[in-house]
Scaffold this active site. Structure first.
Site, PDB file in Angstrom:
ATOM      1  NE  ARG A 330      -4.045   0.137   1.724  1.00 58.02           N
ATOM      2  CZ  ARG A 330      -4.028   1.230   2.460  1.00 58.02           C
ATOM      3  NH1 ARG A 330      -3.217   1.335   3.507  1.00 58.02           N
ATOM      4  NH2 ARG A 330      -4.809   2.246   2.177  1.00 58.02           N
ATOM      5  CB  CYS A 361      15.015  -6.918  -6.481  1.00 58.28           C
ATOM      6  SG  CYS A 361      15.999  -8.106  -5.573  1.00 58.28           S
ATOM      7  CD  GLU A 362      10.232  -3.375  -8.384  1.00 63.75           C
ATOM      8  OE1 GLU A 362      10.093  -2.157  -8.615  1.00 63.75           O
ATOM      9  OE2 GLU A 362      10.332  -4.240  -9.263  1.00 63.75           O
TER      10      GLU A 362
END
Ligand SMILES: *Cc1c(COP(=O)(O)O)cnc(C)c1O
Length: 431
Positions: A330, A361-362
């Site tokens: 969110r 991995c972001e």
């Protein structure tokens, strides 16, 4: 504390529903979703009691189960005498498998496929909330093939914007949901529905948005919906027996959000609805409401274990946790505010301002930014509050991260409502 199910115990640990969160993290591992069962029941009773007192018999709350869907929540809702909203065959299947009485369910969605429609009829869904003309025609055809007449509400957009986030505002004319009153299309689909032999029109539905703290937007919506019901009565002779005002009452994610008395708000809406019906010479229809977030959000908490505390000298500090956007997307989606506490030492001096980062991995995999907290050390437990709505139900397996378990905290004890996803679960469908 932002909710009365939070406290600090004699060990100085954060307690939730009376349970020591550090102990729960040890017992079940992290990341971990906790749900306070008594809080869910308390909210359900607040809605039921308030609605029964001010609206005609048969006026009931439906739990919008997209906020939190698993078998146990449907059992709890059944025990509390709640109706439910479902939006997919998966939710229908889950509710039916839990033994929920499906005649008390309302099937939403702006694009129900033919197979969704057939499945829902076969499972005995009580009401379809029909979104559009194609769905109406398909439902009439499929219900005809099965030799039944399906009860429906029509979803109408009253054309109001409650000024919440764009992605959670749904009542404006240009919304992808429902048929607009303003364009005449709502009246048109009503006339069509009244001619079809295999659907029985019971009334109308609207849903204007989410995280709304005032009764005013609901009152405006109800006013417009009752005018529409009056218009339909005049032009077709049909009087709606049911009016569904949707969900959307807000919850406290942080201290900045107001405390909200749902019973009081319902009474304010009722006063306006009753006055309007009297003015129009209309019997008050059965009123339905569809709370999702406000039934479960503050009944939930997520626990994580802290990994690294990375200070980028002269820039910022990241506190990394063993979960993230996979269990709570969110912040990534809407920059949703959350309250974060160090469960081991919630009352220690807040000597750090940090960004809480997930393990994925972001770069956007964050839970919250600019959080003041005591400087944690690796292995300590971080609690994110008010995660009971739209966290587990929005969770994913990105990076092949398994979903955390859901542990219910009740008066009788703590128990697993949903197991942790194992490696085996993750590969269960792979050939
Ligand atoms: C999402 C939704 C709800 C629930 O909204 P909350 O903000 O969680 O109360 C109710 N009705 C419909 C049609 C919805 O789409």
């Amino acid at each position: 504390m932002i909710c009365n199910n939070l406290s600090v115990n004699e060990k100085g640990h954060l307690a939730f529903a009376g349970y020591d969160t550090v102990e729960l993290a040890k017992k079940y591992g992290t990341p971990l979703y906790l749900m306070d069962e008594e809080k869910i029941r308390e909210h359900a009773r607040t809605y039921k009691t308030a609605m029964a007192a001010v609206f005609p018999a048969g006026s009931v709350p439906e739990f919008a189960s997209k906020a939190f869907s698993c078998k146990q929540i449907y059992r709890i809702m059944a025990e509390e005498g709640m109706d439910i909203d479902v939006v997919s065959p998966g939710e229908i299947y889950t509710a039916a498998s839990a033994g929920f009485p499906m005649e008390k369910s309302f099937f939403h969605g702006n694009n129900k496929t033919d197979s969704d429609i057939a499945f829902a009829i076969d499972q005995g869904v009580g009401y379809f909330v029909v979104d559009n003309a194609e769905e109406l025609a398909a439902l009439n055809r499929i219900a005809g093939e099965k030799g039944i007449c399906q009860k429906i509400l029509l979803r109408v957009t009253p054309g109001i914007d409650p000024h919440t986030h764009k992605k959670i505002s749904t009542g404006s004319v240009e919304s992808k949901f429902g048929m607009a009153i303003a364009t005449g299309q709502a009246l048109e689909i009503t006339k069509t529905a009244l001619t079809l032999p295999h659907v029985a029109l019971c009334g109308f539905h609207c849903h204007i948005g989410s995280q709304i703290f005032e009764s005013a937007p609901f009152i405006t919506a109800a006013d417009m919906m009752l005018d529409f019901i009056d218009e339909v009565r005049t032009s077709t002779g049909f009087t709606a027996k049911m009016l569904d005002l949707g969900g959307g009452f807000g919850v406290r994610y942080t201290k900045d959000d107001p405390v909200i008395d749902y019973g009081e708000k319902i009474r304010e809406v009722a006063a306006a609805v009753n006055a309007k019906c009297e003015k129009l010479g209309l019997a008050v229809p059965k009123i339905l409401m569809e709370p999702g977030r406000s039934l479960v959000a503050d009944a939930g908490m997520t626990l994580y274990t802290v990994g690294s505390v990375k200070e980028i000298t002269g820039y910022k500090t990241y506190v990394s946790i063993d979960g993230g956007m996979t269990d709570n997307p969110r912040y990534t989606l809407y920059e949703s505010p959350y309250t974060v506490l160090l469960a081991d030492r919630p009352e220690d001096p807040q000597n750090l301002v940090a960004t809480v980062g997930g393990r994925c991995c972001e770069s956007g995999d964050l839970i919250q930014e600019n959080v003041a907290m005591p400087r944690p050390v690796r292995g300590e437990i971080l609690a994110v509050l008010t995660t009971g709505a739209y966290n587990y139900s929005m969770a994913s397996n990105y990076n092949r991260v398994g979903r955390p378990p859901v542990v219910m905290l009740s008066k009788q004890g703590d128990y697993v409502a949903v197991e942790r996803e194992s490696f085996k679960h993750l590969c269960a469908l792979d050939k």
